[in-house]
Design a protein around this motif. Sequence first.
Motif, PDB file in Angstrom:
ATOM      1  N   THR A 177       0.829  -1.211   0.000  1.00 37.11           N
ATOM      2  CA  THR A 177       0.000   0.000   0.000  1.00 37.11           C
ATOM      3  C   THR A 177       0.858   1.254   0.000  1.00 37.11           C
ATOM      4  OG1 THR A 177      -1.765  -1.145   1.185  1.00 37.11           O
ATOM      5  CG2 THR A 177      -1.798   1.261   1.227  1.00 37.11           C
ATOM      6  N   VAL A 178       1.862   1.286   0.871  1.00 39.39           N
ATOM      7  CA  VAL A 178       2.763   2.441   0.917  1.00 39.39           C
ATOM      8  C   VAL A 178       3.475   2.614  -0.422  1.00 39.39           C
ATOM      9  CG1 VAL A 178       4.833   3.399   2.005  1.00 39.39           C
ATOM     10  CG2 VAL A 178       3.081   2.312   3.410  1.00 39.39           C
ATOM     11  N   SER A 179       3.906   1.502  -1.010  1.00 40.61           N
ATOM     12  CA  SER A 179       4.558   1.571  -2.319  1.00 40.61           C
ATOM     13  C   SER A 179       3.611   2.143  -3.364  1.00 40.61           C
ATOM     14  CB  SER A 179       5.029   0.173  -2.757  1.00 40.61           C
ATOM     15  OG  SER A 179       6.026  -0.316  -1.894  1.00 40.61           O
ATOM     16  N   ALA A 180       2.354   1.698  -3.335  1.00 44.29           N
ATOM     17  CA  ALA A 180       1.388   2.170  -4.325  1.00 44.29           C
ATOM     18  C   ALA A 180       1.115   3.662  -4.176  1.00 44.29           C
ATOM     19  CB  ALA A 180       0.081   1.384  -4.196  1.00 44.29           C
ATOM     20  N   VAL A 181       0.958   4.130  -2.920  1.00 38.15           N
ATOM     21  CA  VAL A 181       0.688   5.553  -2.710  1.00 38.15           C
ATOM     22  C   VAL A 181       1.904   6.386  -3.101  1.00 38.15           C
ATOM     23  CG1 VAL A 181       0.098   7.301  -0.991  1.00 38.15           C
ATOM     24  CG2 VAL A 181      -0.985   5.070  -0.898  1.00 38.15           C
ATOM     25  N   MET A 182       3.094   5.891  -2.774  1.00 35.57           N
ATOM     26  CA  MET A 182       4.293   6.640  -3.126  1.00 35.57           C
ATOM     27  C   MET A 182       4.449   6.741  -4.641  1.00 35.57           C
ATOM     28  SD  MET A 182       8.270   6.167  -1.967  1.00 35.57           S
ATOM     29  CE  MET A 182       8.780   5.192  -3.362  1.00 35.57           C
ATOM     30  N   PHE A 183       4.148   5.661  -5.344  1.00 37.88           N
ATOM     31  CA  PHE A 183       4.264   5.708  -6.797  1.00 37.88           C
ATOM     32  C   PHE A 183       3.113   6.490  -7.425  1.00 37.88           C
ATOM     33  CE2 PHE A 183       7.511   2.570  -6.139  1.00 37.88           C
ATOM     34  CZ  PHE A 183       8.406   2.857  -7.154  1.00 37.88           C
ATOM     35  N   ALA A 184       1.982   6.576  -6.725  1.00 42.23           N
ATOM     36  CA  ALA A 184       0.932   7.481  -7.182  1.00 42.23           C
ATOM     37  C   ALA A 184       1.416   8.927  -7.098  1.00 42.23           C
ATOM     38  CB  ALA A 184      -0.330   7.286  -6.348  1.00 42.23           C
ATOM     39  N   ALA A 185       2.107   9.267  -5.996  1.00 46.10           N
ATOM     40  CA  ALA A 185       2.687  10.604  -5.860  1.00 46.10           C
ATOM     41  C   ALA A 185       3.739  10.851  -6.932  1.00 46.10           C
ATOM     42  CB  ALA A 185       3.298  10.769  -4.470  1.00 46.10           C
ATOM     43  N   TYR A 186       4.513   9.818  -7.230  1.00 47.22           N
ATOM     44  CA  TYR A 186       5.496   9.893  -8.312  1.00 47.22           C
ATOM     45  C   TYR A 186       4.808  10.260  -9.632  1.00 47.22           C
ATOM     46  CZ  TYR A 186       8.596   7.881 -11.913  1.00 47.22           C
ATOM     47  OH  TYR A 186       9.354   7.666 -13.039  1.00 47.22           O
ATOM     48  N   CYS A 187       3.680   9.642  -9.876  1.00 48.92           N
ATOM     49  CA  CYS A 187       2.938   9.910 -11.111  1.00 48.92           C
ATOM     50  C   CYS A 187       2.382  11.333 -11.136  1.00 48.92           C
ATOM     51  CB  CYS A 187       1.783   8.917 -11.258  1.00 48.92           C
ATOM     52  SG  CYS A 187       2.308   7.219 -11.454  1.00 48.92           S
ATOM     53  N   ILE A 188       1.786  11.746 -10.028  1.00 47.23           N
ATOM     54  CA  ILE A 188       1.193  13.088  -9.985  1.00 47.23           C
ATOM     55  C   ILE A 188       2.274  14.147 -10.187  1.00 47.23           C
ATOM     56  CG2 ILE A 188      -0.015  14.749  -8.514  1.00 47.23           C
ATOM     57  CD1 ILE A 188      -1.417  12.339  -7.203  1.00 47.23           C
ATOM     58  N   GLY A 189       3.426  13.961  -9.544  1.00 46.26           N
ATOM     59  CA  GLY A 189       4.528  14.897  -9.743  1.00 46.26           C
ATOM     60  C   GLY A 189       4.974  14.959 -11.184  1.00 46.26           C
ATOM     61  N   ASN A 190       5.027  13.803 -11.834  1.00 55.97           N
ATOM     62  CA  ASN A 190       5.449  13.761 -13.242  1.00 55.97           C
ATOM     63  C   ASN A 190       4.372  14.281 -14.188  1.00 55.97           C
ATOM     64  OD1 ASN A 190       8.222  12.360 -13.829  1.00 55.97           O
ATOM     65  ND2 ASN A 190       7.360  11.270 -12.077  1.00 55.97           N
ATOM     66  N   ILE A 191       3.117  14.255 -13.758  1.00 56.64           N
ATOM     67  CA  ILE A 191       2.034  14.836 -14.556  1.00 56.64           C
ATOM     68  C   ILE A 191       2.057  16.364 -14.438  1.00 56.64           C
ATOM     69  CG2 ILE A 191      -0.478  15.071 -14.732  1.00 56.64           C
ATOM     70  CD1 ILE A 191      -0.643  12.109 -13.801  1.00 56.64           C
ATOM     71  N   VAL A 192       2.220  16.850 -13.213  1.00 56.51           N
ATOM     72  CA  VAL A 192       2.200  18.294 -12.979  1.00 56.51           C
ATOM     73  C   VAL A 192       3.457  18.964 -13.516  1.00 56.51           C
ATOM     74  CG1 VAL A 192       2.160  20.067 -11.177  1.00 56.51           C
ATOM     75  CG2 VAL A 192       0.689  18.048 -10.975  1.00 56.51           C
ATOM     76  N   GLY A 193       4.616  18.326 -13.320  1.00 58.01           N
ATOM     77  CA  GLY A 193       5.889  18.932 -13.697  1.00 58.01           C
ATOM     78  C   GLY A 193       5.961  19.446 -15.127  1.00 58.01           C
ATOM     79  N   PRO A 194       5.616  18.637 -16.139  1.00 59.21           N
ATOM     80  CA  PRO A 194       5.712  19.120 -17.524  1.00 59.21           C
ATOM     81  C   PRO A 194       4.811  20.310 -17.831  1.00 59.21           C
ATOM     82  CG  PRO A 194       5.590  16.722 -17.472  1.00 59.21           C
ATOM     83  CD  PRO A 194       5.314  17.200 -16.082  1.00 59.21           C
ATOM     84  N   GLN A 195       3.770  20.515 -17.059  1.00 64.00           N
ATOM     85  CA  GLN A 195       2.856  21.629 -17.337  1.00 64.00           C
ATOM     86  C   GLN A 195       3.509  22.986 -17.056  1.00 64.00           C
ATOM     87  OE1 GLN A 195       0.425  20.307 -18.975  1.00 64.00           O
ATOM     88  NE2 GLN A 195       1.199  18.334 -18.230  1.00 64.00           N
ATOM     89  N   PHE A 196       4.585  22.997 -16.269  1.00 57.83           N
ATOM     90  CA  PHE A 196       5.326  24.238 -16.039  1.00 57.83           C
ATOM     91  C   PHE A 196       6.272  24.559 -17.198  1.00 57.83           C
ATOM     92  CE2 PHE A 196       4.355  22.933 -11.611  1.00 57.83           C
ATOM     93  CZ  PHE A 196       3.723  24.092 -11.173  1.00 57.83           C
ATOM     94  N   PHE A 197       6.471  23.597 -18.106  1.00 58.12           N
ATOM     95  CA  PHE A 197       7.348  23.814 -19.258  1.00 58.12           C
ATOM     96  C   PHE A 197       6.478  24.369 -20.393  1.00 58.12           C
ATOM     97  CE2 PHE A 197       9.832  21.356 -16.495  1.00 58.12           C
ATOM     98  CZ  PHE A 197      11.167  21.489 -16.857  1.00 58.12           C
ATOM     99  N   ILE A 198       6.329  25.688 -20.390  1.00 55.68           N
ATOM    100  CA  ILE A 198       5.400  26.388 -21.263  1.00 55.68           C
ATOM    101  C   ILE A 198       5.949  26.429 -22.688  1.00 55.68           C
ATOM    102  CG2 ILE A 198       4.199  28.580 -21.635  1.00 55.68           C
ATOM    103  CD1 ILE A 198       4.593  29.076 -18.581  1.00 55.68           C
ATOM    104  N   PRO A 199       5.158  26.012 -23.697  1.00 59.71           N
ATOM    105  CA  PRO A 199       5.660  25.957 -25.085  1.00 59.71           C
ATOM    106  C   PRO A 199       6.231  27.281 -25.583  1.00 59.71           C
ATOM    107  CG  PRO A 199       3.574  24.783 -24.913  1.00 59.71           C
ATOM    108  CD  PRO A 199       3.800  25.435 -23.588  1.00 59.71           C
TER     109      PRO A 199
END
Length: 504
Positions: free
Chosen positions: A409-431
């Motif tokens: 469970t902890v692994s799953a939540v941590m990797f969910a956070a990993y995913c959310i960070g990787n989803i949000v991060g590219p949005q700051f790279f404005i074209p």
Amino acid sequence: MEKDQPSSGGAQSGVDKLKVDDSIMRDVDFGEVLQVETSPELDKKVLRKLDLFLIPLMGGCYMLQYIDKLAISQATLFNLRQDLNLKGNEYNWASAIFYFGYFAWSWPSSYLVVRLPLGKYLGVAACVWGACLMVHAACINWGGLMAARFFLGVGEASIAPGFALITGMFYTREEQPARQAAWFCGNSIAVLLGGLIAYGIGNIHVTAIAQWQLLFLILGAITSAYGILLFLTLPDSPAKAIFLKPTERAVAVQRTLKNKTGVMDQGKFKWNQVWMAVKDPQMWFLVLYTLCVNFCNGGLTSFSAIIITGFGFPHLEALLIQMPIGGAQLVFLLLTSGVASFVPKTRILMMIFNTAVSMVGMLLIWKLGDDNRAGKMTGLCLGGVFAANIPLSLSLISSNVAGFTKKSTVSAVMFAAYCIGNIVGPQFFIPSEEPSYMTGIKASMAGLAFGIFFLICLYVFYIFENRRRDRLYGSPREMTESEELQDEISNKTDHEIESFRYMV
């Protein structure tokens, strides 16, 4: 817990007192495990076999995973965006949707790794992600690319958490940081080899198929073939390790009893442990750290090739220039994991060090002038160093979270956070800011700073909790093997085992 008194039954008498769930480790005869006489020589022999078999197998898979993850960034240099007519933020979302798939499968995966044979499950997952990568070559528009990226994330979601569970299953808590780092070296080697592979494909000139399509087809086929190898050879547990003799399998189980982290508690998903994970502060500190630092990871993974061309390097050369990024990660990975393995109480301190180095790297990219290509490239290499923390953070879960369901469970939540960070991060790279992406660079630096803060909070929590337990229960004492086995298969979490102390 009182020590078992000697009896005519020997070690078996200790086993008779154990209350073992019928679904737990059905493949292990615990009486036989405790009756096997071990020795330092036999223990070293088993450890050597584990290292020679498991580490290359997992490292090779993790290398392919990161090469495949980098492929979309490299494909931009082969006119992927132009051929698929990607506009505005469409490339950003095509990069981010991968992590939506990763996120969507994190929770089902945390359930399946408990219910299914772990090695077989990971082999099938590798075949699926390889097939999804090959499907990228058939994309003709943004919608098709989005679908392919989503299912690629689904295929890859189980690999790192699964490997972390295997490491906890086969290695002692003291051995885990070095072994997590060993298979994670595949990540750094991927950056080194990935640039060379893409450069070689870039020099193949055919008219029937675009170079970016060829890149996806070749890499996907290799990964699917490797998935078959994993399915056939990766063990589900120490009791099923085909490369060990029967006595060596018993020793492999016996040597990890002191972990008390419940890696042998397989076959039954326990919902009460899910609730215990939700209430555990250590999970949330790890989750918040992971979320913040992956603002940087999401941007660099998807945009590093474009950023490098902005430094003034030609497209094909930009593929080769990525290689030092992998070299820097490898150096810091070996350095900090080595220190964490041999110097007690330094795991989190080494994670803070790596994150701080990455902050310095991002600061160089932000503040140095456009004419300072070498300085900016140095900053980009240092900016990726925080990735060396991944095996250390996984080792914290393997070492400090007891109960197989709670751990998954902890692994799953941590990797969910990993995913959310990787989803949000590219949005700051404005074209409109291409190729410098200053907003993305500053957002990455802020995420790294918050990551350091949450690591400090985790460190303080572990120290406080260990001291609290020492006051309540006294210092942990030496326990008999049957007592260690009782804790290991007791279905208890780290909060419930009085002799459990956190590794920092």
